[in-house]
Design a protein around this motif. Structure first.
Motif, PDB file in Angstrom:
ATOM      1  N   LEU A   1       0.831  -1.204   0.000  1.00  0.00           N
ATOM      2  CA  LEU A   1       0.000   0.000   0.000  1.00  0.00           C
ATOM      3  C   LEU A   1       0.866   1.255   0.000  1.00  0.00           C
ATOM      4  N   GLY A   2       1.904   1.254   0.817  1.00  0.00           N
ATOM      5  CA  GLY A   2       2.782   2.424   0.843  1.00  0.00           C
ATOM      6  C   GLY A   2       3.428   2.691  -0.500  1.00  0.00           C
ATOM      7  N   THR A   3       3.840   1.619  -1.180  1.00  0.00           N
ATOM      8  CA  THR A   3       4.463   1.774  -2.493  1.00  0.00           C
ATOM      9  C   THR A   3       3.458   2.246  -3.532  1.00  0.00           C
ATOM     10  N   ILE A   4       2.216   1.779  -3.447  1.00  0.00           N
ATOM     11  CA  ILE A   4       1.181   2.241  -4.380  1.00  0.00           C
ATOM     12  C   ILE A   4       0.912   3.734  -4.177  1.00  0.00           C
ATOM     13  N   ILE A   5       0.845   4.182  -2.925  1.00  0.00           N
ATOM     14  CA  ILE A   5       0.653   5.610  -2.656  1.00  0.00           C
ATOM     15  C   ILE A   5       1.822   6.407  -3.226  1.00  0.00           C
ATOM     16  N   ARG A   6       3.019   5.902  -3.048  1.00  0.00           N
ATOM     17  CA  ARG A   6       4.211   6.580  -3.579  1.00  0.00           C
ATOM     18  C   ARG A   6       4.177   6.616  -5.108  1.00  0.00           C
ATOM     19  N   ALA A   7       3.799   5.500  -5.735  1.00  0.00           N
ATOM     20  CA  ALA A   7       3.725   5.449  -7.196  1.00  0.00           C
ATOM     21  C   ALA A   7       2.634   6.369  -7.721  1.00  0.00           C
ATOM     22  N   ALA A   8       1.494   6.407  -7.024  1.00  0.00           N
ATOM     23  CA  ALA A   8       0.406   7.293  -7.436  1.00  0.00           C
ATOM     24  C   ALA A   8       0.854   8.750  -7.391  1.00  0.00           C
ATOM     25  N   ASP A   9       1.568   9.094  -6.356  1.00  0.00           N
ATOM     26  CA  ASP A   9       2.114  10.447  -6.231  1.00  0.00           C
ATOM     27  C   ASP A   9       3.070  10.738  -7.387  1.00  0.00           C
ATOM     28  N   ALA A  10       3.983   9.819  -7.666  1.00  0.00           N
ATOM     29  CA  ALA A  10       4.975  10.022  -8.720  1.00  0.00           C
ATOM     30  C   ALA A  10       4.323  10.129 -10.096  1.00  0.00           C
ATOM     31  N   ALA A  11       3.249   9.365 -10.308  1.00  0.00           N
ATOM     32  CA  ALA A  11       2.570   9.377 -11.601  1.00  0.00           C
ATOM     33  C   ALA A  11       1.609  10.552 -11.749  1.00  0.00           C
ATOM     34  N   GLY A  12       1.509  11.375 -10.726  1.00  0.00           N
ATOM     35  CA  GLY A  12       0.625  12.535 -10.801  1.00  0.00           C
ATOM     36  C   GLY A  12      -0.832  12.213 -10.580  1.00  0.00           C
TER      37      GLY A  12
END
Length: 266
Positions: free
Chosen positions: A128-139
């Motif tokens: 979940l933490g990585t998905i939140i980080r990826a979502a942030d990075a992908a805008g």
């Protein structure tokens, strides 16, 4: 200087590693200079207490300046005290307590999002933490948690976001049917990431990913249930060209989110 690892103040902070204490108080734990740095930069009003060793503040002068600018007093503590507070073995000399700041589902979709990640029954904190980080990075505009998805304020989730928890709105506690309906009403197409879905490359070629999209990601072990898949407008799968049996959920979610990010910006 806080020196007693068994003092009531230290124990109260340490209890925030438990979900029951976080639910009761509405607070959560931040560990390490990076997480505290992002909180001070983007949500200083959420910080309730900030603890650090003198040596840590000497190494991270920017944290001391940011805390002073936000009017937050730093409580000095020994390494033993910080070790007692933290969930990690090595909190790197900095620990903070912050107020939780979830966003409502209504507010997520009222903001006119173009890219959203919906996590249904995601149970692993690192994923979940990585998905939140990826979502942030992908805008992406938001991450919405449904079903029995792990608490986003779990210390392991917070660490895995590496500060992105403070950048992207996160909504929790919604029912998937309601969230899917809200996404559709806001003009988003709900797309499930599923191994039985259609080829993502075909959807890319057809231009489908250039439309506002709410990606739906399921449980690490069993994926999305039949009931959940019915709520989506379609399902896509990532092709596997090598011999891997499957992709880790967070890895697959990162690819899907970036595919949409590329298409929306092309």
């Amino acid at each position: 200087m806080l020196e007693n690892p068994r003092s009531p103040r230290v124990r109260a902070v340490a209890k925030l590693t438990k979900r029951s204490a976080r639910s009761e108080t509405g607070l959560f734990l931040l560990e390490g200079p990076q997480a505290v740095r992002e909180a001070l930069a983007y949500r200083p009003e959420a910080i309730v207490e900030l603890f650090a060793t003198p040596s840590a503040l000497e190494r991270h002068v920017d944290l001391r300046a940011a805390a002073a600018a936000a009017g937050i007093e730093v409580a000095y503590a020994t390494e033993a005290v910080l070790d007692a507070m933290a969930d990690t073995v090595t909190p790197q000399g900095v620990v903070a307590v912050a107020r939780q700041f979830p966003t409502s589902v209504r507010d997520v979709f009222a903001a006119g999002p173009r890219l959203v990640a919906i996590c249904e029954e995601v149970r692993d904190p690192g994923n979940l933490g990585t998905i939140i980080r990826a979502a942030d990075a992908a805008g992406a505009d938001a991450v919405v948690l449904t079903g029995r998805t792990v608490d986003p304020y779990n210390p392991k989730v917070v660490r895995a976001t590496t500060g992105s928890l403070f950048h992207v709105p996160v909504s929790l506690g919604g029912e998937l049917a309601d969230v899917a309906a809200a996404a559709r009403a806001a003009g988003l197409r709900v797309v499930a990431a599923d191994v039985k879905g259609e080829d993502l490359l075909a959807a890319r070629a057809a231009g489908d990913l250039a439309r506002p999209t709410a990606w739906l990601f399921g449980n690490e072990a069993r994926g999305l249930t039949a009931e959940a898949l019915v709520l989506a407008d379609g399902a896509l799968r990532l092709p596997i060209y090598g011999r891997a049996e499957s992709l880790n959920l967070a890895t697959a979610a990162s690819v899907c989110l970036y595919e949409s990010a590329f298409a929306l910006r092309s």
